[in-house]
Design a protein around this motif. Structure first.
Motif, PDB file in Angstrom:
ATOM      1  N   ALA A  75      -5.679  37.083  -2.633  1.00  0.00           N
ATOM      2  CA  ALA A  75      -4.357  36.478  -2.463  1.00  0.00           C
ATOM      3  C   ALA A  75      -4.487  35.105  -1.817  1.00  0.00           C
ATOM      4  CB  ALA A  75      -3.482  37.377  -1.597  1.00  0.00           C
ATOM      5  N   PRO A  76      -3.690  34.143  -2.245  1.00  0.00           N
ATOM      6  CA  PRO A  76      -3.724  32.808  -1.638  1.00  0.00           C
ATOM      7  C   PRO A  76      -3.087  32.831  -0.257  1.00  0.00           C
ATOM      8  CG  PRO A  76      -1.912  32.946  -3.170  1.00  0.00           C
ATOM      9  CD  PRO A  76      -2.669  34.243  -3.302  1.00  0.00           C
ATOM     10  N   THR A  77      -3.390  31.837   0.546  1.00  0.00           N
ATOM     11  CA  THR A  77      -2.776  31.733   1.869  1.00  0.00           C
ATOM     12  C   THR A  77      -1.551  30.834   1.845  1.00  0.00           C
ATOM     13  OG1 THR A  77      -4.236  29.889   2.469  1.00  0.00           O
ATOM     14  CG2 THR A  77      -4.974  32.118   3.035  1.00  0.00           C
ATOM     15  N   ASN A  78      -1.340  30.144   0.734  1.00  0.00           N
ATOM     16  CA  ASN A  78      -0.173  29.276   0.591  1.00  0.00           C
ATOM     17  C   ASN A  78       0.044  29.009  -0.892  1.00  0.00           C
ATOM     18  OD1 ASN A  78       1.975  27.638   1.139  1.00  0.00           O
ATOM     19  ND2 ASN A  78       0.841  26.116   2.329  1.00  0.00           N
ATOM     20  N   HIS A 116     -14.244  28.097  -2.349  1.00  0.00           N
ATOM     21  CA  HIS A 116     -13.130  27.179  -2.112  1.00  0.00           C
ATOM     22  C   HIS A 116     -12.335  27.563  -0.868  1.00  0.00           C
ATOM     23  CE1 HIS A 116     -12.721  25.351  -6.441  1.00  0.00           C
ATOM     24  NE2 HIS A 116     -13.888  25.119  -5.875  1.00  0.00           N
ATOM     25  N   MET A 117     -12.124  28.865  -0.673  1.00  0.00           N
ATOM     26  CA  MET A 117     -11.298  29.309   0.447  1.00  0.00           C
ATOM     27  C   MET A 117     -12.080  29.396   1.754  1.00  0.00           C
ATOM     28  SD  MET A 117      -8.933  32.216  -1.467  1.00  0.00           S
ATOM     29  CE  MET A 117      -7.749  32.376  -0.119  1.00  0.00           C
ATOM     30  N   SER A 118     -13.281  29.951   1.701  1.00  0.00           N
ATOM     31  CA  SER A 118     -14.045  30.193   2.930  1.00  0.00           C
ATOM     32  C   SER A 118     -14.814  28.972   3.415  1.00  0.00           C
ATOM     33  CB  SER A 118     -15.021  31.356   2.712  1.00  0.00           C
ATOM     34  OG  SER A 118     -14.326  32.540   2.377  1.00  0.00           O
ATOM     35  N   ILE A 119     -15.364  28.204   2.490  1.00  0.00           N
ATOM     36  CA  ILE A 119     -16.192  27.056   2.864  1.00  0.00           C
ATOM     37  C   ILE A 119     -15.394  25.752   2.876  1.00  0.00           C
ATOM     38  CG2 ILE A 119     -18.286  25.751   2.343  1.00  0.00           C
ATOM     39  CD1 ILE A 119     -18.722  28.693   3.193  1.00  0.00           C
ATOM     40  N   LYS A 120     -14.598  25.527   1.839  1.00  0.00           N
ATOM     41  CA  LYS A 120     -13.840  24.278   1.756  1.00  0.00           C
ATOM     42  C   LYS A 120     -12.493  24.356   2.462  1.00  0.00           C
ATOM     43  CE  LYS A 120     -14.248  21.740  -1.907  1.00  0.00           C
ATOM     44  NZ  LYS A 120     -14.184  21.200  -3.290  1.00  0.00           N
ATOM     45  N   GLY A 121     -12.085  25.563   2.832  1.00  0.00           N
ATOM     46  CA  GLY A 121     -10.841  25.723   3.575  1.00  0.00           C
ATOM     47  C   GLY A 121      -9.582  25.564   2.747  1.00  0.00           C
ATOM     48  N   ALA A 123      -6.433  26.860   0.190  1.00  0.00           N
ATOM     49  CA  ALA A 123      -5.533  28.014   0.206  1.00  0.00           C
ATOM     50  C   ALA A 123      -5.845  28.994  -0.923  1.00  0.00           C
ATOM     51  CB  ALA A 123      -4.084  27.553   0.096  1.00  0.00           C
ATOM     52  N   ASP A 124      -6.587  28.530  -1.921  1.00  0.00           N
ATOM     53  CA  ASP A 124      -6.864  29.358  -3.096  1.00  0.00           C
ATOM     54  C   ASP A 124      -7.962  28.666  -3.896  1.00  0.00           C
ATOM     55  OD1 ASP A 124      -6.719  31.276  -5.074  1.00  0.00           O
ATOM     56  OD2 ASP A 124      -4.657  30.852  -5.654  1.00  0.00           O
ATOM     57  N   ILE A 125      -8.319  29.228  -5.022  1.00  0.00           N
ATOM     58  CA  ILE A 125      -9.221  28.544  -5.938  1.00  0.00           C
ATOM     59  C   ILE A 125      -8.544  27.246  -6.362  1.00  0.00           C
ATOM     60  CG2 ILE A 125      -8.324  29.676  -8.031  1.00  0.00           C
ATOM     61  CD1 ILE A 125     -11.294  29.859  -8.964  1.00  0.00           C
ATOM     62  N   GLY A 126      -9.302  26.172  -6.453  1.00  0.00           N
ATOM     63  CA  GLY A 126      -8.680  24.868  -6.646  1.00  0.00           C
ATOM     64  C   GLY A 126      -8.200  24.570  -8.054  1.00  0.00           C
ATOM     65  N   VAL A 146       0.612  24.131  -7.670  1.00  0.00           N
ATOM     66  CA  VAL A 146      -0.190  22.964  -7.305  1.00  0.00           C
ATOM     67  C   VAL A 146      -1.595  23.421  -6.933  1.00  0.00           C
ATOM     68  CG1 VAL A 146      -0.444  21.041  -5.690  1.00  0.00           C
ATOM     69  CG2 VAL A 146       1.836  21.707  -6.493  1.00  0.00           C
ATOM     70  N   GLY A 147      -2.596  22.813  -7.552  1.00  0.00           N
ATOM     71  CA  GLY A 147      -3.976  23.154  -7.257  1.00  0.00           C
ATOM     72  C   GLY A 147      -4.584  22.212  -6.235  1.00  0.00           C
ATOM     73  N   ALA A 148      -5.904  22.293  -6.113  1.00  0.00           N
ATOM     74  CA  ALA A 148      -6.653  21.404  -5.218  1.00  0.00           C
ATOM     75  C   ALA A 148      -7.913  21.006  -5.970  1.00  0.00           C
ATOM     76  CB  ALA A 148      -6.984  22.111  -3.911  1.00  0.00           C
ATOM     77  N   HIS A 149      -7.735  20.179  -6.986  1.00  0.00           N
ATOM     78  CA  HIS A 149      -8.823  19.869  -7.907  1.00  0.00           C
ATOM     79  C   HIS A 149      -9.118  18.380  -8.049  1.00  0.00           C
ATOM     80  CE1 HIS A 149      -5.382  19.095 -10.550  1.00  0.00           C
ATOM     81  NE2 HIS A 149      -4.960  20.332 -10.290  1.00  0.00           N
ATOM     82  N   THR A 150      -8.083  17.546  -8.020  1.00  0.00           N
ATOM     83  CA  THR A 150      -8.252  16.123  -8.294  1.00  0.00           C
ATOM     84  C   THR A 150      -7.500  15.338  -7.228  1.00  0.00           C
ATOM     85  OG1 THR A 150      -8.215  16.712 -10.657  1.00  0.00           O
ATOM     86  CG2 THR A 150      -8.131  14.366 -10.101  1.00  0.00           C
ATOM     87  N   LYS A 151      -8.221  14.844  -6.237  1.00  0.00           N
ATOM     88  CA  LYS A 151      -7.589  14.191  -5.088  1.00  0.00           C
ATOM     89  C   LYS A 151      -6.642  13.076  -5.529  1.00  0.00           C
ATOM     90  CE  LYS A 151      -8.656  12.022  -0.639  1.00  0.00           C
ATOM     91  NZ  LYS A 151      -9.733  11.562   0.276  1.00  0.00           N
ATOM     92  N   GLY A 152      -5.423  13.148  -5.008  1.00  0.00           N
ATOM     93  CA  GLY A 152      -4.416  12.151  -5.326  1.00  0.00           C
ATOM     94  C   GLY A 152      -3.532  12.510  -6.505  1.00  0.00           C
TER      95      GLY A 152
END
Length: 229
Positions: A75-78, A116-121, A123-126, A146-152
């Motif tokens: 489960a994601p944290t956010n 992604h969650m444990s090392i990069k901090g 909320a979920d897979i990016g 919203v993912g966490a894949h491409t900054k900006g």
């Protein structure tokens, strides 16, 4: 006709549930309720999981999609809703060993989520979606979050990440075709703008992703843009 009706009804139920869930979450924030540690995360996660289980298979009939529940996602944290349709589609590589079968690919995707969650901090897979060499698509953040894949550009685009490293050779035809079909499916569902722009990860961030061979391949795809957004 019956299939179309079922898919439409299922999609409508998912949208209603998402709206209700978000209002519940927002209501807790507005009320400034005192909760036990981790309760907010639990609220987000519960809404996310239930919404995921209500997802409709068959929405992209020409693509084999493995939902989060099927590969054992944590489960994601956010969760943040993505404003649709998106104008940007980004192509990545995971820079991990490739995979070609359900057992190894599910394990690989779970490992990526854990990293992604444990090392990069995160909320979920990016990534929005991950692509196996056999052409199977694994749901990450999916179309709507919203993912966490491409900054900006996370709030303005989605990302397909090919599982593997593709500096010297490009992914198999099955994998390339699956992504093209998914993009077309996204357009038909109103998730991706019909006039979208396609980019490699390296076009907008300092990285070697998606690898030289894959990067040259996507230059031949429709909507690839030589102009940075």
């Amino acid at each position: 006709m019956k299939t179309i009706l079922v898919i439409s009804l299922c999609w409508a139920l998912v949208q209603v549930f998402k709206v209700v869930s978000q209002r519940i979450i927002n209501g807790k924030r507005a009320a400034n309720l005192t909760t036990a540690p981790g309760d907010k995360n639990c609220c987000y996660a519960t809404a996310y999981i239930l919404s995921n289980y209500l997802s409709c298979k068959g929405a992209c009939p020409n693509v084999n999609i493995v939902l989060r529940s099927a590969w054992g996602a944590a489960a994601p944290t956010n969760v943040s809703a993505l404003q649709l349709p998106v104008s940007f589609v980004f192509i990545h590589q995971t820079e991990t060993p490739a995979c070609q079968d359900p057992t190894s690919c599910k394990a690989r995707v779970k490992d990526i989520q854990q990293y992604h969650m444990s090392i990069k901090g995160l909320a979920d897979i990016g990534y929005s979606f991950l692509v196996a060499e056999d052409g199977t698509i694994y749901e990450g953040q999916g179309w709507d979050r919203v993912g966490a894949h491409t900054k900006g550009y996370n709030s303005r685009g989605i990302a397909f990440s090919f599982i593997g490293s593709y500096s010297t050779s490009k992914p198999p035809v099955a994998a390339l075709t699956a992504v093209k079909n998914m993009i077309q499916c996204g357009i038909s569902q109103g998730k991706v703008a019909s006039a979208y722009h396609l980019y490699g990860h390296r076009d907008v961030n300092p990285t070697s992703s998606p690898g030289d061979a894959l990067y040259h391949e996507i230059h031949t795809w429709p909507h690839y843009s030589h102009t940075k957004p």
